[in-house]
Design an enzyme around this catalytic site. Structure first.
Site, short mmCIF file in Angstrom:
data_model
loop_
_atom_site.label_atom_id
_atom_site.label_comp_id
_atom_site.label_asym_id
_atom_site.label_seq_id
_atom_site.Cartn_x
_atom_site.Cartn_y
_atom_site.Cartn_z
CB THR A 144 -2.61 -11.45 8.92
OG1 THR A 144 -2.12 -12.71 9.36
CG2 THR A 144 -3.38 -11.62 7.65
CG HIS A 145 4.26 -11.56 7.11
ND1 HIS A 145 4.34 -11.37 5.75
CD2 HIS A 145 5.40 -12.15 7.49
CE1 HIS A 145 5.51 -11.83 5.32
NE2 HIS A 145 6.16 -12.32 6.35
CG LEU B 239 -1.88 -1.23 1.22
CD1 LEU B 239 -2.52 -1.40 2.59
CD2 LEU B 239 -2.94 -1.04 0.14
C1 GRF Z 1 -2.16 -15.66 4.49
O1 GRF Z 1 -1.30 -16.60 5.11
C2 GRF Z 1 -1.51 -14.31 4.49
O2 GRF Z 1 -0.75 -14.02 5.65
C3 GRF Z 1 -0.59 -14.45 3.31
O3 GRF Z 1 -1.34 -15.14 2.33
C4 GRF Z 1 -2.31 -15.94 3.01
C5 GRF Z 1 -3.66 -15.51 2.51
O4 GRF Z 1 -4.55 -16.49 2.85
N1 GRF Z 1 -0.17 -13.15 2.81
P1 GRF Z 1 -6.13 -16.25 2.58
O5 GRF Z 1 -6.24 -15.58 1.20
O6 GRF Z 1 -6.63 -15.36 3.68
O7 GRF Z 1 -6.71 -17.64 2.63
#
Ligand code: GRF
Length: 203
Positions: free
Chosen positions: A107-108, A92
């Site tokens: 979330t990572h 972003l």
């Molecule tokens: C998640 O693990 C996120 O942290 C990463 O890609 C995955 C996305 O999973 N960037 P979803 O699309 O929410 O199932």
């Protein structure tokens, strides 16, 4: 609290938030879903939930900055209290951050600052770590560098490949994200610099 959720893939984190929002005690509602690519399950989940869903693809814009500004406008239309990047695979930009900075969580699937970037699970496996995990953090101008809000460790098993490890991480990640977003929605938060202190009733 009004949530706009940004997705790029399967949207299972989005689904976890949608399920949590069904509980009136949770204190948040997803008001729109945004994506950077078409034909993904994440958008379909939003549509099935009866939500406005928008897709802004970078190739459809003259340049990255125009896309960033258009994404900020599209998100702003839904008056979010919090923007949740749940598997959103684009950085972003400054225009977006000046609009929503401090109110964007990501979330990572790794224990930041280890393994930032788009291939966190693959990188952790390649490094041979025995413990990885997931991180929920505020988004700043860097790549996966914002103030950490919550983390949880996930063990790596000897037979793991990228998919099996990522799935184990996602089991934890969905719970962590739902918990953090609920606390942010209900109790607010303060983020002075890198310190994030959560005022919450139960912790
Ligand atoms: C998640 O693990 C996120 O942290 C990463 O890609 C995955 C996305 O999973 N960037 P979803 O699309 O929410 O199932």
């Amino acid at each position: 609290a009004r949530l706009v959720v940004l997705v790029s893939g399967a949207g299972t984190n989005l689904q976890a938030l949608l399920d949590a929002c069904a509980d009136p005690e949770y204190g948040a509602e997803v008001v729109a879903v945004g994506a950077d690519r078409s034909g993904i399950e994440g958008t379909a989940r939003g549509v099935r939930a009866g939500l406005p869903a928008f897709t802004l693809r970078i190739p459809d814009f003259p340049d990255r900055d125009a896309w960033d500004a258009a994404l900020a406008d599209a998100v702003a239309e839904h008056r979010p209290d919090l923007v949740v990047s749940a598997g959103f695979m684009k950085i972003l930009g400054a225009r977006f951050l000046e609009r929503f900075g401090g109110r964007i969580v990501n979330t990572h699937p790794a224990l930041l600052p280890s393994f930032p970037g788009a291939h966190a699970v693959r990188d952790a496996l390649a490094y041979g770590v025995k413990l990885t995990g997931c991180t929920v953090h505020f988004v700043d101008e860097g790549v996966d560098t914002g103030p950490v809000i919550a983390q949880e460790a996930v063990p790596v098993r000897w037979h793991d490949d990228e998919d099996s490890l990522h799935e184990r991480i996602k089991q934890v990640e969905r719970r962590l994200l739902v918990d953090v977003v609920g606390r942010l929605a209900r109790d607010g938060w303060t983020a002075e610099g890198r310190r994030v202190s959560m005022k919450c009733r139960t912790c």
